[in-house]
Design an enzyme around this catalytic site. Sequence first.
Site, PDB file in Angstrom:
ATOM      1  N   ASP A  35      -4.458   5.713   7.711  1.00 28.83           N
ATOM      2  CA  ASP A  35      -5.687   5.161   8.412  1.00 28.83           C
ATOM      3  C   ASP A  35      -6.652   4.524   7.596  1.00 28.83           C
ATOM      4  O   ASP A  35      -7.232   5.224   6.521  1.00 28.83           O
ATOM      5  CB  ASP A  35      -6.300   6.581   8.941  1.00 28.83           C
ATOM      6  CG  ASP A  35      -7.452   6.454   9.795  1.00 28.83           C
ATOM      7  OD1 ASP A  35      -7.785   5.067  10.238  1.00 28.83           O
ATOM      8  OD2 ASP A  35      -8.551   7.280   9.958  1.00 28.83           O
ATOM      9  N   GLY A  36      -7.092   3.514   7.988  1.00 25.71           N
ATOM     10  CA  GLY A  36      -8.100   2.580   7.329  1.00 25.71           C
ATOM     11  C   GLY A  36      -9.368   3.112   7.049  1.00 25.71           C
ATOM     12  O   GLY A  36      -9.975   3.515   5.869  1.00 25.71           O
ATOM     13  N   GLN A  50       1.366   3.271  18.874  1.00 27.90           N
ATOM     14  CA  GLN A  50       1.211   1.975  19.839  1.00 27.90           C
ATOM     15  C   GLN A  50       2.449   1.746  20.549  1.00 27.90           C
ATOM     16  O   GLN A  50       3.545   2.005  20.033  1.00 27.90           O
ATOM     17  CB  GLN A  50       0.569   1.008  19.165  1.00 27.90           C
ATOM     18  CG  GLN A  50       0.990   0.690  17.806  1.00 27.90           C
ATOM     19  CD  GLN A  50      -0.187  -0.074  17.224  1.00 27.90           C
ATOM     20  OE1 GLN A  50      -1.174  -0.297  17.357  1.00 27.90           O
ATOM     21  NE2 GLN A  50       0.148   0.028  15.844  1.00 27.90           N
ATOM     22  N   PRO A 106      -6.033   3.412  18.095  1.00 29.02           N
ATOM     23  CA  PRO A 106      -5.966   3.852  16.659  1.00 29.02           C
ATOM     24  C   PRO A 106      -7.081   3.282  15.786  1.00 29.02           C
ATOM     25  O   PRO A 106      -7.490   3.757  14.787  1.00 29.02           O
ATOM     26  CB  PRO A 106      -4.724   3.242  16.093  1.00 29.02           C
ATOM     27  CG  PRO A 106      -4.388   2.230  17.141  1.00 29.02           C
ATOM     28  CD  PRO A 106      -4.739   2.579  18.445  1.00 29.02           C
ATOM     29  N   GLU A 162       1.439  -7.507  10.672  1.00 29.63           N
ATOM     30  CA  GLU A 162       2.447  -8.638  10.846  1.00 29.63           C
ATOM     31  C   GLU A 162       2.718  -9.132   9.300  1.00 29.63           C
ATOM     32  O   GLU A 162       3.766  -9.755   8.989  1.00 29.63           O
ATOM     33  CB  GLU A 162       1.964  -9.864  11.496  1.00 29.63           C
ATOM     34  CG  GLU A 162       1.667  -9.498  12.801  1.00 29.63           C
ATOM     35  CD  GLU A 162       0.028  -9.560  13.210  1.00 29.63           C
ATOM     36  OE1 GLU A 162      -0.686  -8.810  12.451  1.00 29.63           O
ATOM     37  OE2 GLU A 162      -0.178 -10.236  14.310  1.00 29.63           O
ATOM     38  N   ASP A 191      -2.229   0.060   6.391  1.00 30.86           N
ATOM     39  CA  ASP A 191      -1.912   0.116   7.902  1.00 30.86           C
ATOM     40  C   ASP A 191      -1.378   1.374   8.226  1.00 30.86           C
ATOM     41  O   ASP A 191      -0.654   2.084   7.511  1.00 30.86           O
ATOM     42  CB  ASP A 191      -0.861  -0.999   8.197  1.00 30.86           C
ATOM     43  CG  ASP A 191      -0.728  -1.508   9.853  1.00 30.86           C
ATOM     44  OD1 ASP A 191      -1.135  -2.375  10.035  1.00 30.86           O
ATOM     45  OD2 ASP A 191      -0.279  -0.753  10.665  1.00 30.86           O
ATOM     46  N   ASP A 197      -8.109  -6.491   9.718  1.00 30.34           N
ATOM     47  CA  ASP A 197      -7.371  -7.331  10.641  1.00 30.34           C
ATOM     48  C   ASP A 197      -7.010  -6.231  11.565  1.00 30.34           C
ATOM     49  O   ASP A 197      -5.688  -5.757  11.391  1.00 30.34           O
ATOM     50  CB  ASP A 197      -6.153  -8.096   9.978  1.00 30.34           C
ATOM     51  CG  ASP A 197      -5.515  -8.638  10.749  1.00 30.34           C
ATOM     52  OD1 ASP A 197      -5.965  -8.999  12.124  1.00 30.34           O
ATOM     53  OD2 ASP A 197      -4.226  -9.238  10.351  1.00 30.34           O
ATOM     54  N   HIS A 251      -5.138 -16.302  11.451  1.00 29.95           N
ATOM     55  CA  HIS A 251      -5.194 -15.757  10.089  1.00 29.95           C
ATOM     56  C   HIS A 251      -5.919 -16.607   8.985  1.00 29.95           C
ATOM     57  O   HIS A 251      -6.554 -16.051   8.149  1.00 29.95           O
ATOM     58  CB  HIS A 251      -3.603 -15.516   9.692  1.00 29.95           C
ATOM     59  CG  HIS A 251      -3.138 -14.481  10.655  1.00 29.95           C
ATOM     60  ND1 HIS A 251      -2.183 -14.596  11.347  1.00 29.95           N
ATOM     61  CD2 HIS A 251      -3.262 -13.056  10.489  1.00 29.95           C
ATOM     62  CE1 HIS A 251      -1.585 -13.683  11.804  1.00 29.95           C
ATOM     63  NE2 HIS A 251      -2.324 -12.433  11.411  1.00 29.95           N
TER      64      HIS A 251
HETATM   65  N1  SAM Z   1      -4.600 -10.198  15.177  1.00 28.01           N
HETATM   66  C1  SAM Z   1      -4.859  -8.943  15.789  1.00 28.01           C
HETATM   67  C2  SAM Z   1      -5.961  -8.848  16.886  1.00 28.01           C
HETATM   68  O1  SAM Z   1      -7.102  -9.403  16.622  1.00 28.01           O
HETATM   69  O2  SAM Z   1      -5.628  -8.539  18.051  1.00 28.01           O
HETATM   70  C3  SAM Z   1      -4.661  -7.931  14.863  1.00 28.01           C
HETATM   71  C4  SAM Z   1      -3.352  -7.727  14.636  1.00 28.01           C
HETATM   72  S1  SAM Z   1      -2.798  -6.638  13.581  1.00 28.01           S
HETATM   73  C5  SAM Z   1      -0.956  -6.447  14.212  1.00 28.01           C
HETATM   74  C6  SAM Z   1      -3.548  -4.964  13.910  1.00 28.01           C
HETATM   75  C7  SAM Z   1      -2.904  -3.852  13.024  1.00 28.01           C
HETATM   76  O3  SAM Z   1      -4.139  -2.990  12.876  1.00 28.01           O
HETATM   77  C8  SAM Z   1      -1.647  -3.234  13.520  1.00 28.01           C
HETATM   78  O4  SAM Z   1      -0.776  -3.476  12.592  1.00 28.01           O
HETATM   79  C9  SAM Z   1      -2.049  -1.665  13.472  1.00 28.01           C
HETATM   80  O5  SAM Z   1      -1.150  -0.831  13.173  1.00 28.01           O
HETATM   81  C10 SAM Z   1      -3.078  -1.620  12.637  1.00 28.01           C
HETATM   82  N2  SAM Z   1      -4.075  -0.444  12.794  1.00 28.01           N
HETATM   83  C11 SAM Z   1      -4.551  -0.055  13.997  1.00 28.01           C
HETATM   84  N3  SAM Z   1      -5.647   1.014  13.810  1.00 28.01           N
HETATM   85  C12 SAM Z   1      -5.488   1.114  12.218  1.00 28.01           C
HETATM   86  C13 SAM Z   1      -6.100   2.050  11.556  1.00 28.01           C
HETATM   87  N4  SAM Z   1      -6.835   2.980  11.855  1.00 28.01           N
HETATM   88  N5  SAM Z   1      -6.002   1.919  10.180  1.00 28.01           N
HETATM   89  C14 SAM Z   1      -5.191   0.960   9.627  1.00 28.01           C
HETATM   90  N6  SAM Z   1      -4.283   0.142  10.396  1.00 28.01           N
HETATM   91  C15 SAM Z   1      -4.705   0.094  11.919  1.00 28.01           C
END
Ligand code: SAM
Length: 308
Positions: free
Chosen positions: A146-147, A39, A173, A94, A114, A164, A70
């Site tokens: 990957d989650g 990203q 992603p 974060e 993450d 989150d 949060h």
């Molecule tokens: N508060 C935010 C929102 O609602 O827009 C979400 C914030 S948090 C920064 C989102 C996180 O999701 C990022 O750190 C990103 O790297 C993670 N992420 C995105 N796709 C993912 C995946 N497939 N598996 C795990 N983490 C993922």
Amino acid sequence: MGCLAQRLPWRFVAEWTSEGEMVLREVKRIYAAGATRYQEYMIAELAGIGKALVLDGKVQSSILDEHWYHEALVHPILLAHQCPRKVLVIGGGEGATVREVLRHSCVEHVTMVDIDEELVELAKKHLAEWHQGAFSSDKLELVIGDGRRYVENCHRKYDAIILDLVDPMEGGPAARLYTLEFYRAVKGCLRPGGAVVTQATSPTLSPRVYAVIRNTLAKVFTIVRPYVSYVRSYNGLWGFVAASDTVDPAKLSAKEVDELIAARIRGQLRFYDGETHEWMFRLPLPVRQVLSETRDYATDEKPVYVPV
Ligand code: SAM
């Protein structure tokens, strides 16, 4: 406010809110900007909302009101659960979601998964106000991956799973982390009596997406509770959905929430209390209407995406 043309020489972050509509925020100072493997990112001081993390052009959280997001995401299901010992956070780069989870006296272990190692490293360095040292907790296991893959192969079961994630965007992603197949895998990682909560985009900017996420969880869990917070950094109301076969946060009264906070949460909350809890679960009429009118749900074959 002067006319836009006078301000154009300055730098702005432009965030689409709907097709043809955007919010412009002046960039006061940049701490870090670039692109990871997954990203584009910017950590910057923005007019109106202060220091913020922006991913792929979308504000993820800001110093102004990250707690409105949060605390709303984490505390309702953790307090509604009898005593969550093991918690899985997917996303949450974060570190603020883990920060809130670690306040719960019941919690013994948190796994955070993450996908973006570079982003997590940037957060450790530049977002100390968010994680407040949570990354150094000996209760935390940080997994980079990957989650979706993690829950499909999970060998540990959790009392609560907190999603989150970035919004479901085509090619993004997290596109496959809002589907029926994903929520089935999530359920497979829950201990009996467990619960899941996801951020669910905006009930005002993308109401159909919010309703589809609720409907998709309702295909897998018997108790599904959509709720909201207000997050100025996200340009309005923000949606969440809690789901479980046993845990029902909507049943908690303000008094019960205040008692549970006093008994189980360390430190001072800044957004969430009993009265706020009741407000979050009382949805405005237009939101209830969209929820009752929308029938479809998301699958891997037919996923849901935010419109912009
Ligand atoms: N508060 C935010 C929102 O609602 O827009 C979400 C914030 S948090 C920064 C989102 C996180 O999701 C990022 O750190 C990103 O790297 C993670 N992420 C995105 N796709 C993912 C995946 N497939 N598996 C795990 N983490 C993922």
